[in-house]
Design an enzyme around this catalytic site. Structure first.
Site, PDB file in Angstrom:
ATOM      1  N   GLY A  14      53.846  14.323  55.567  1.00 58.32           N
ATOM      2  CA  GLY A  14      52.711  15.058  55.009  1.00 58.32           C
ATOM      3  C   GLY A  14      51.833  14.230  54.081  1.00 58.32           C
ATOM      4  N   ASN A  15      52.451  13.333  53.304  1.00 59.72           N
ATOM      5  CA  ASN A  15      51.664  12.571  52.320  1.00 59.72           C
ATOM      6  C   ASN A  15      50.725  11.561  52.978  1.00 59.72           C
ATOM      7  OD1 ASN A  15      53.851  10.908  53.075  1.00 59.72           O
ATOM      8  ND2 ASN A  15      53.751   9.789  51.158  1.00 59.72           N
ATOM      9  N   LYS A 124      61.584  27.914  60.685  1.00 59.32           N
ATOM     10  CA  LYS A 124      60.559  27.021  60.135  1.00 59.32           C
ATOM     11  C   LYS A 124      59.371  27.822  59.596  1.00 59.32           C
ATOM     12  CE  LYS A 124      58.079  22.909  60.547  1.00 59.32           C
ATOM     13  NZ  LYS A 124      58.355  22.135  59.388  1.00 59.32           N
ATOM     14  N   LYS A 208      58.851  16.768  63.603  1.00 56.77           N
ATOM     15  CA  LYS A 208      58.281  15.462  63.961  1.00 56.77           C
ATOM     16  C   LYS A 208      59.297  14.321  63.833  1.00 56.77           C
ATOM     17  CE  LYS A 208      57.207  13.257  59.799  1.00 56.77           C
ATOM     18  NZ  LYS A 208      58.157  13.965  58.978  1.00 56.77           N
ATOM     19  N   LYS A 270      65.348  13.802  58.772  1.00 55.14           N
ATOM     20  CA  LYS A 270      65.072  12.365  58.799  1.00 55.14           C
ATOM     21  C   LYS A 270      66.365  11.585  59.002  1.00 55.14           C
ATOM     22  CE  LYS A 270      61.323  12.974  55.524  1.00 55.14           C
ATOM     23  NZ  LYS A 270      60.495  13.639  56.519  1.00 55.14           N
TER      24      LYS A 270
HETATM   25  P1  ADP Z   1      57.615  14.633  55.125  1.00 59.80           P
HETATM   26  O1  ADP Z   1      56.337  15.388  55.062  1.00 59.80           O
HETATM   27  O2  ADP Z   1      57.448  13.152  54.995  1.00 59.80           O
HETATM   28  O3  ADP Z   1      58.478  15.029  56.289  1.00 59.80           O
HETATM   29  P2  ADP Z   1      59.408  16.117  53.380  1.00 59.80           P
HETATM   30  O4  ADP Z   1      58.897  16.735  52.127  1.00 59.80           O
HETATM   31  O5  ADP Z   1      59.723  17.000  54.527  1.00 59.80           O
HETATM   32  O6  ADP Z   1      58.375  14.980  53.770  1.00 59.80           O
HETATM   33  O7  ADP Z   1      60.721  15.266  53.049  1.00 59.80           O
HETATM   34  C1  ADP Z   1      60.730  14.243  52.068  1.00 59.80           C
HETATM   35  C2  ADP Z   1      61.254  14.781  50.754  1.00 59.80           C
HETATM   36  O8  ADP Z   1      62.643  15.050  50.832  1.00 59.80           O
HETATM   37  C3  ADP Z   1      61.182  13.804  49.603  1.00 59.80           C
HETATM   38  O9  ADP Z   1      59.899  13.763  49.051  1.00 59.80           O
HETATM   39  C4  ADP Z   1      62.219  14.376  48.617  1.00 59.80           C
HETATM   40  O10 ADP Z   1      61.601  15.212  47.672  1.00 59.80           O
HETATM   41  C5  ADP Z   1      63.117  15.230  49.499  1.00 59.80           C
HETATM   42  N1  ADP Z   1      64.559  14.919  49.489  1.00 59.80           N
HETATM   43  C6  ADP Z   1      65.516  15.850  49.708  1.00 59.80           C
HETATM   44  N2  ADP Z   1      66.734  15.317  49.664  1.00 59.80           N
HETATM   45  C7  ADP Z   1      66.571  13.981  49.404  1.00 59.80           C
HETATM   46  C8  ADP Z   1      67.470  12.887  49.249  1.00 59.80           C
HETATM   47  N3  ADP Z   1      68.795  13.045  49.348  1.00 59.80           N
HETATM   48  N4  ADP Z   1      66.952  11.661  48.992  1.00 59.80           N
HETATM   49  C9  ADP Z   1      65.619  11.480  48.895  1.00 59.80           C
HETATM   50  N5  ADP Z   1      64.723  12.483  49.042  1.00 59.80           N
HETATM   51  C10 ADP Z   1      65.173  13.736  49.300  1.00 59.80           C
HETATM   52 MG    MG Z   2      59.171  17.070  56.677  1.00 56.80          MG
END
Ligand code: ADP
Ligand code: MG
Length: 308
Positions: A14-15, A124, A208, A270
């Site tokens: 998202g970022n 979701k 994604k 991820k």
């Molecule tokens: P994206 O849009 O890149 O998919 P998400 O917000 O879905 O991003 O996922 C990334 C976020 O997951 C990070 O910004 C962080 O806040 C969160 N997060 C949750 N658990 C963890 C972890 N164990 N280590 C690092 N980040 C984590």
């Molecule tokens: Mg995400």
């Protein structure tokens, strides 16, 4: 000796795209810098991306005019994001004197299993937050599944089935083989089910991170890079004993998943995608890092690497 170029599939979070039209125009510039850095490091790059805020925005705007299936809003989000991202990449390539790399966005459909368990259990959340009255109306009028989302209001929830097959994979591969920069599988791809010879769109959103893993396998990539908002993956994330990880073996990652270190819907997919890819063939590895750190990450200076 000729050194084969490393092929990289990048999953943008998202970022990388921002939350609205204005933010996206700005965000894609930073994203383009990170990606062209990798190209200058000598990598073959293929780009996939999410669409959470965009698909919600398009869907609610369209729904105020007439009823529109979610997968159609997903299709619109692919081109709308592709437009800005493609142009930012082209600018950045030309600004660095790279004149021989065409950029193209490929509308991508992804086959899911009609029997996927997620169809009975939509999880979701998408789109805007609603009041209870609005939610009940949406339920009645459109048959939406609604959940209360962590005290912030009510939201529509949709199934998130796992991706089985990328319909346009041969076209994507043909462009990649010619050295072109491809943006594809936007928003996880447009989910479709196969009925005989036909593909039928379904109201769901594919993750994604999972589709990027499938794409990386199909293109026989060396690296799956998941670019997000954190530089590394942590255990005990957000706690006093938080520990940032530079390296994760598949075994360790499985253990940490069991212990619940990764939030479902954000870090967990991820890690699961990274594990799946890294474990799928000798020599494959995954990297999770911050968008702005992509170059340092690929050079082994930061990020969390997952391999066998
Ligand atoms: P994206 O849009 O890149 O998919 P998400 O917000 O879905 O991003 O996922 C990334 C976020 O997951 C990070 O910004 C962080 O806040 C969160 N997060 C949750 N658990 C963890 C972890 N164990 N280590 C690092 N980040 C984590
Ligand atoms: Mg995400």
């Amino acid at each position: 000796m000729m050194n084969k170029k490393k092929r990289i599939v990048i999953a943008l979070g998202g970022n990388a795209l921002g939350n609205n039209l204005e933010e996206q125009k700005i965000a894609v510039k930073t994203t383009a810098i990170a990606i062209v850095d990798l190209i200058e490091e000598g990598c073959d790059v293929v780009i996939a991306h999410g669409n959470g805020p965009q698909v919600g925005m398009i869907h609610s705007a369209m729904s105020s005019i007439s009823s529109i299936p979610l997968y159609v809003s997903g299709a619109m989000s692919q081109t709308y994001i592709g437009l800005d991202l493609e142009n930012a990449l082209r600018d950045e390539l030309l600004n660095r004197g790279i004149k021989d790399m065409p950029v193209a966005t490929v509308m991508t459909q992804v086959v899911v299993d009609k029997e996927d368990k997620s169809f009975e259990n939509p999880t979701k959340p998408i789109g805007r937050f609603m009041s209870l009255e609005e939610a009940n109306l949406a339920k009645k009028e459109h048959g939406y599944d609604i959940v209360e989302d962590s005290g912030r209001g009510y939201r529509r929830v949709v199934p998130s089935p796992s991706p089985k097959k990328i319909v346009e994979i041969d076209s994507i591969n043909a462009l990649v083989e010619r050295g072109q920069l491809v943006i594809c599988c936007g928003g996880g791809g447009i989910p479709v089910i196969q009925e005989g010879n036909s593909l039928i769109g379904v109201d769901a959103v594919i993750d994604k991170d999972f589709v990027s893993c499938l794409l990386a396998k199909e293109l026989d990539a060396d690296f799956l890079i998941i670019l997000t908002a954190v530089e590394k993956v942590a255990i005990n994330f957000g706690k006093e004993n938080e520990k940032w990880l530079s390296y994760l073996s598949i075994e360790e990652a499985k253990g940490y998943i069991e212990e619940g270190h990764f939030a479902p819907g954000s870090m967990l997919p991820k890690i699961e995608a990274a594990l799946d890819f890294a474990g799928s063939k000798e020599g494959r590895a995954a990297l999770i890092t911050q968008l702005e750190k992509a170059k340092e990450g690929i050079n082994g200076e930061t990020g969390t690497r997952i391999h066998m």
